[in-house]
Design a protein around this motif. Structure first.
Motif, PDB file in Angstrom:
ATOM      1  N   VAL A   1      -7.652  -8.397  10.552  1.00  0.00           N
ATOM      2  CA  VAL A   1      -7.516  -6.993  10.932  1.00  0.00           C
ATOM      3  C   VAL A   1      -7.822  -6.794  12.414  1.00  0.00           C
ATOM      4  CG1 VAL A   1      -8.614  -4.735  10.652  1.00  0.00           C
ATOM      5  CG2 VAL A   1      -7.910  -6.024   8.639  1.00  0.00           C
ATOM      6  N   ARG A   2      -8.774  -7.545  12.940  1.00  0.00           N
ATOM      7  CA  ARG A   2      -9.184  -7.360  14.334  1.00  0.00           C
ATOM      8  C   ARG A   2      -8.146  -7.885  15.339  1.00  0.00           C
ATOM      9  NH1 ARG A   2     -15.739  -8.370  14.605  1.00  0.00           N
ATOM     10  NH2 ARG A   2     -16.296  -6.829  13.000  1.00  0.00           N
ATOM     11  N   THR A   3      -7.079  -8.490  14.850  1.00  0.00           N
ATOM     12  CA  THR A   3      -6.030  -8.978  15.747  1.00  0.00           C
ATOM     13  C   THR A   3      -4.735  -8.184  15.613  1.00  0.00           C
ATOM     14  OG1 THR A   3      -5.097 -10.599  14.194  1.00  0.00           O
ATOM     15  CG2 THR A   3      -6.999 -11.307  15.510  1.00  0.00           C
ATOM     16  N   VAL A   4      -4.754  -7.094  14.827  1.00  0.00           N
ATOM     17  CA  VAL A   4      -3.545  -6.322  14.544  1.00  0.00           C
ATOM     18  C   VAL A   4      -3.701  -4.918  15.127  1.00  0.00           C
ATOM     19  CG1 VAL A   4      -2.080  -5.378  12.713  1.00  0.00           C
ATOM     20  CG2 VAL A   4      -3.076  -7.644  12.456  1.00  0.00           C
ATOM     21  N   ASP A   5      -2.631  -4.362  15.657  1.00  0.00           N
ATOM     22  CA  ASP A   5      -2.663  -3.003  16.186  1.00  0.00           C
ATOM     23  C   ASP A   5      -2.992  -2.003  15.087  1.00  0.00           C
ATOM     24  OD1 ASP A   5      -2.009  -3.963  18.664  1.00  0.00           O
ATOM     25  OD2 ASP A   5       0.139  -3.521  18.476  1.00  0.00           O
ATOM     26  N   SER A   6      -3.580  -0.884  15.478  1.00  0.00           N
ATOM     27  CA  SER A   6      -4.073   0.103  14.511  1.00  0.00           C
ATOM     28  C   SER A   6      -2.961   0.779  13.711  1.00  0.00           C
ATOM     29  CB  SER A   6      -4.896   1.172  15.238  1.00  0.00           C
ATOM     30  OG  SER A   6      -4.118   1.832  16.226  1.00  0.00           O
ATOM     31  N   GLY A   7      -1.718   0.712  14.158  1.00  0.00           N
ATOM     32  CA  GLY A   7      -0.623   1.341  13.427  1.00  0.00           C
ATOM     33  C   GLY A   7      -0.208   0.603  12.169  1.00  0.00           C
ATOM     34  N   TYR A   8      -0.695  -0.617  11.990  1.00  0.00           N
ATOM     35  CA  TYR A   8      -0.345  -1.421  10.816  1.00  0.00           C
ATOM     36  C   TYR A   8      -1.486  -1.392   9.798  1.00  0.00           C
ATOM     37  CZ  TYR A   8       3.352  -3.432  13.728  1.00  0.00           C
ATOM     38  OH  TYR A   8       4.448  -3.607  14.522  1.00  0.00           O
ATOM     39  N   VAL A   9      -1.100  -1.368   8.518  1.00  0.00           N
ATOM     40  CA  VAL A   9      -2.076  -1.354   7.420  1.00  0.00           C
ATOM     41  C   VAL A   9      -1.831  -2.576   6.547  1.00  0.00           C
ATOM     42  CG1 VAL A   9      -2.892  -0.088   5.398  1.00  0.00           C
ATOM     43  CG2 VAL A   9      -2.186   1.164   7.438  1.00  0.00           C
ATOM     44  N   VAL A  10      -2.894  -3.295   6.199  1.00  0.00           N
ATOM     45  CA  VAL A  10      -2.727  -4.480   5.353  1.00  0.00           C
ATOM     46  C   VAL A  10      -2.255  -4.053   3.970  1.00  0.00           C
ATOM     47  CG1 VAL A  10      -5.173  -4.467   4.665  1.00  0.00           C
ATOM     48  CG2 VAL A  10      -3.832  -6.558   4.448  1.00  0.00           C
TER      49      VAL A  10
ATOM     50  N   ARG B   1      -1.432 -15.679  15.010  1.00  0.00           N
ATOM     51  CA  ARG B   1      -0.576 -14.496  15.026  1.00  0.00           C
ATOM     52  C   ARG B   1       0.862 -14.942  14.727  1.00  0.00           C
ATOM     53  NH1 ARG B   1      -3.088 -10.117  18.991  1.00  0.00           N
ATOM     54  NH2 ARG B   1      -5.216 -10.938  19.178  1.00  0.00           N
ATOM     55  N   ILE B   2       1.229 -14.931  13.462  1.00  0.00           N
ATOM     56  CA  ILE B   2       2.527 -15.466  13.041  1.00  0.00           C
ATOM     57  C   ILE B   2       3.673 -14.561  13.473  1.00  0.00           C
ATOM     58  CG2 ILE B   2       3.897 -16.240  11.076  1.00  0.00           C
ATOM     59  CD1 ILE B   2       1.424 -17.943  11.686  1.00  0.00           C
ATOM     60  N   ARG B   3       3.488 -13.253  13.301  1.00  0.00           N
ATOM     61  CA  ARG B   3       4.597 -12.330  13.616  1.00  0.00           C
ATOM     62  C   ARG B   3       4.054 -10.948  13.918  1.00  0.00           C
ATOM     63  NH1 ARG B   3       8.618  -9.102   9.765  1.00  0.00           N
ATOM     64  NH2 ARG B   3      10.312  -8.646  11.223  1.00  0.00           N
ATOM     65  N   ASP B   4       4.666 -10.283  14.907  1.00  0.00           N
ATOM     66  CA  ASP B   4       4.423  -8.879  15.187  1.00  0.00           C
ATOM     67  C   ASP B   4       5.785  -8.198  15.294  1.00  0.00           C
ATOM     68  OD1 ASP B   4       1.472  -8.379  15.557  1.00  0.00           O
ATOM     69  OD2 ASP B   4       1.722 -10.045  16.956  1.00  0.00           O
ATOM     70  N   GLY B   5       6.246  -7.621  14.165  1.00  0.00           N
ATOM     71  CA  GLY B   5       7.553  -6.970  14.127  1.00  0.00           C
ATOM     72  C   GLY B   5       7.442  -5.460  14.209  1.00  0.00           C
ATOM     73  N   ARG B   6       8.578  -4.780  14.079  1.00  0.00           N
ATOM     74  CA  ARG B   6       8.573  -3.313  14.152  1.00  0.00           C
ATOM     75  C   ARG B   6       7.926  -2.701  12.922  1.00  0.00           C
ATOM     76  NH1 ARG B   6      14.569  -1.393  15.356  1.00  0.00           N
ATOM     77  NH2 ARG B   6      13.478   0.628  15.134  1.00  0.00           N
ATOM     78  N   SER B   7       8.119  -3.316  11.749  1.00  0.00           N
ATOM     79  CA  SER B   7       7.576  -2.761  10.504  1.00  0.00           C
ATOM     80  C   SER B   7       6.456  -3.607   9.922  1.00  0.00           C
ATOM     81  CB  SER B   7       8.683  -2.613   9.455  1.00  0.00           C
ATOM     82  OG  SER B   7       9.669  -1.696   9.875  1.00  0.00           O
TER      83      SER B   7
ATOM     84  N   ALA C   1      -2.001 -12.923   5.506  1.00  0.00           N
ATOM     85  CA  ALA C   1      -2.127 -11.483   5.280  1.00  0.00           C
ATOM     86  C   ALA C   1      -0.953 -10.782   5.924  1.00  0.00           C
ATOM     87  CB  ALA C   1      -3.441 -10.955   5.853  1.00  0.00           C
ATOM     88  N   SER C   2      -0.395  -9.810   5.228  1.00  0.00           N
ATOM     89  CA  SER C   2       0.755  -9.069   5.720  1.00  0.00           C
ATOM     90  C   SER C   2       0.371  -7.609   5.951  1.00  0.00           C
ATOM     91  CB  SER C   2       1.911  -9.158   4.727  1.00  0.00           C
ATOM     92  OG  SER C   2       3.057  -8.489   5.214  1.00  0.00           O
ATOM     93  N   PHE C   3       0.830  -7.049   7.070  1.00  0.00           N
ATOM     94  CA  PHE C   3       0.526  -5.677   7.453  1.00  0.00           C
ATOM     95  C   PHE C   3       1.832  -4.899   7.593  1.00  0.00           C
ATOM     96  CE2 PHE C   3      -2.857  -8.399   8.765  1.00  0.00           C
ATOM     97  CZ  PHE C   3      -4.025  -7.655   8.703  1.00  0.00           C
ATOM     98  N   HIS C   4       1.774  -3.602   7.272  1.00  0.00           N
ATOM     99  CA  HIS C   4       2.988  -2.782   7.234  1.00  0.00           C
ATOM    100  C   HIS C   4       2.696  -1.435   7.882  1.00  0.00           C
ATOM    101  CE1 HIS C   4       6.216  -0.536   4.699  1.00  0.00           C
ATOM    102  NE2 HIS C   4       6.801  -1.127   5.728  1.00  0.00           N
ATOM    103  N   VAL C   5       3.730  -0.815   8.467  1.00  0.00           N
ATOM    104  CA  VAL C   5       3.555   0.502   9.085  1.00  0.00           C
ATOM    105  C   VAL C   5       3.618   1.628   8.061  1.00  0.00           C
ATOM    106  CG1 VAL C   5       4.430  -0.231  11.327  1.00  0.00           C
ATOM    107  CG2 VAL C   5       6.022   0.656   9.605  1.00  0.00           C
ATOM    108  N   GLN C   6       3.955   1.323   6.807  1.00  0.00           N
ATOM    109  CA  GLN C   6       4.020   2.278   5.694  1.00  0.00           C
ATOM    110  C   GLN C   6       5.174   3.264   5.859  1.00  0.00           C
ATOM    111  OE1 GLN C   6      -0.127   3.796   5.349  1.00  0.00           O
ATOM    112  NE2 GLN C   6      -0.285   2.487   3.550  1.00  0.00           N
ATOM    113  N   ASP C   7       6.300   2.929   5.225  1.00  0.00           N
ATOM    114  CA  ASP C   7       7.473   3.781   5.229  1.00  0.00           C
ATOM    115  C   ASP C   7       7.455   4.708   4.021  1.00  0.00           C
ATOM    116  OD1 ASP C   7       8.644   2.532   7.517  1.00  0.00           O
ATOM    117  OD2 ASP C   7       9.191   0.833   6.250  1.00  0.00           O
TER     118      ASP C   7
END
Length: 278
Positions: free
Chosen positions: A44-53, A76-82, A102-108
Motif C-alpha cells: 500500500v505504501r508504494t501505490v498512489d492514493s487513488g487506487y484501492v486494493v 512495482r509490477i504495473r501502474d496502469g490507468r485503472s 496484490a492488485s489495486f483498482h480505481v473502482q469503476d
C-alpha cells in the motif's frame, strides 16, 4: 500482547524495502495473518492514493520465527490507468518465507449483486470466549486478547445441503480503530487467517490429532467495512485429502453486506512419529 497498531507498524528502510515489527506471541511460528497483513501494508505504501486494493494472493514458503523481524521487498509490477500491481517478498535470515501479489483498482461503476448472509444468532447472544476456559475459543482469546470471537454452536449453524464441513464465527476488534479504510483492509487481512483452517477439522473432531499450517491464502475485498464492528465469518471446507485441506470463507458485516471473500489451502496431515520428522 501487541495491539493491531503495533502489528501493522512497519519501518521503511530503503526505497520499496520495509521491516516489520515483532509483536509478542505464544505461537512457535510467525502467525501467517501477520506476515500477509504486513506485506499488504508495504504494498500500500508504494501505490498512489487513488487506487484501492481489491485482491491479494500469497504463498507461505517457510515458517517464520516470531522473534525475528521480516523484511519486505516490494516490486512495482504495473501502474496502469485503472489497475496497479505489486509483488511483495517476505524474507527472514536471507530466506524467503512468504510472497504475495496484490492488485489495486480505481473502482469503476458497474452492476451489483451478492449472496444473502446466513441466518445465525446475534453475537450478543453468544458467550464471550474469555469465559470458556479450555476451549479453542479461549485459546484464541489468550493469543489475541484484543479480538472478540463468538463461535456459533454447531446446532445453530445455518447449514447448506451438500456442504462437507462448515463453521460460522462472529469476530471484531474490541477497541476503536482509525477511520482510514485502508487500515481496516489491512486489519481484515490479519484476521482472515484466524480460524479458517479449523473449518476443515469439523468433520474430524473425534479423529486422530493432525498438524496444520497455512500454505496459501487469497483474499478479495468487495465492499467497505469496519473491522472494529461485528463481522460474520462463514467458513466451509469443500475438500480435504493427501495431507491438505481446502477452505473458503465469506465475510459479512452486521447489515448483511458481503464485504470480503477468502480461500486458503492448508496443511492437515496426521501427526508424524518423532523418528519420521526432519
Amino acid at each position: 500482547m501487541a495491539t493491531i497498531h503495533e502489528v501493522l507498524d512497519i519501518e521503511r528502510i530503503e526505497n520499496d524495502i520495509f521491516r516489520g515489527s515483532t509483536p509478542d506471541s505464544f505461537l512457535q511460528r510467525t502467525f501467517g495473518g501477520q506476515v500477509a497483513a504486513q506485506s499488504l501494508v508495504a504494498a500500500v505504501r508504494t501505490v498512489d492514493s487513488g487506487y484501492v486494493v481489491h485482491s491479494l494472493h500469497g504463498y507461505f514458503i517457510r515458517p517464520g520465527k516470531p522473534e525475528i523481524p521480516t523484511v519486505y521487498l516490494v516490486d512495482r509490477i504495473r501502474d496502469g490507468r485503472s489497475f496497479a500491481t505489486r509483488r511483495v517478498t517476505g524474507v527472514q535470515d536471507g530466506k524467503v518465507i512468504f510472497f504475495m501479489s496484490a492488485s489495486f483498482h480505481v473502482q469503476d461503476a458497474g452492476p451489483e449483486h451478492q449472496d444473502e448472509m446466513p441466518a445465525v444468532p446475534y453475537p450478543e447472544d453468544l458467550p464471550d470466549p474469555v469465559a470458556l476456559e479450555g476451549s479453542m475459543a479461549a485459546w484464541h482469546a489468550r493469543e489475541w486478547p484484543d479480538w472478540d470471537f463468538r463461535q456459533i454452536p454447531a446446532a445453530s449453524v445455518d447449514k447448506r445441503p451438500g456442504v462437507a464441513a462448515q463453521q460460522q464465527i462472529w469476530i471484531r476488534y474490541r477497541h476503536a480503530l482509525p477511520t482510514d479504510p485502508i487500515f481496516h483492509v489491512c486489519v481484515l487481512t490479519y484476521l482472515s487467517d484466524m480460524t479458517l483452517l479449523g473449518s476443515a477439522r469439523v468433520p474430524h473432531a473425534s479423529g486422530p490429532h493432525t498438524q496444520g499450517a497455512s500454505l496459501d491464502h487469497a483474499l478479495w475485498f468487495l465492499r467497505p467495512f469496519r473491522a472494529d464492528e461485528w463481522l460474520l465469518y462463514d467458513q466451509t471446507s469443500p475438500s480435504a485429502g493427501f495431507g491438505r485441506a481446502f477452505t473458503q470463507g465469506r465475510i459479512f458485516d452486521r447489515a448483511g453486506n458481503l464485504v470480503a471473500a477468502v480461500t486458503q489451502e492448508g496443511l492437515m496431515r496426521y501427526e508424524r512419529p518423532p523418528a519420521d520428522r526432519r
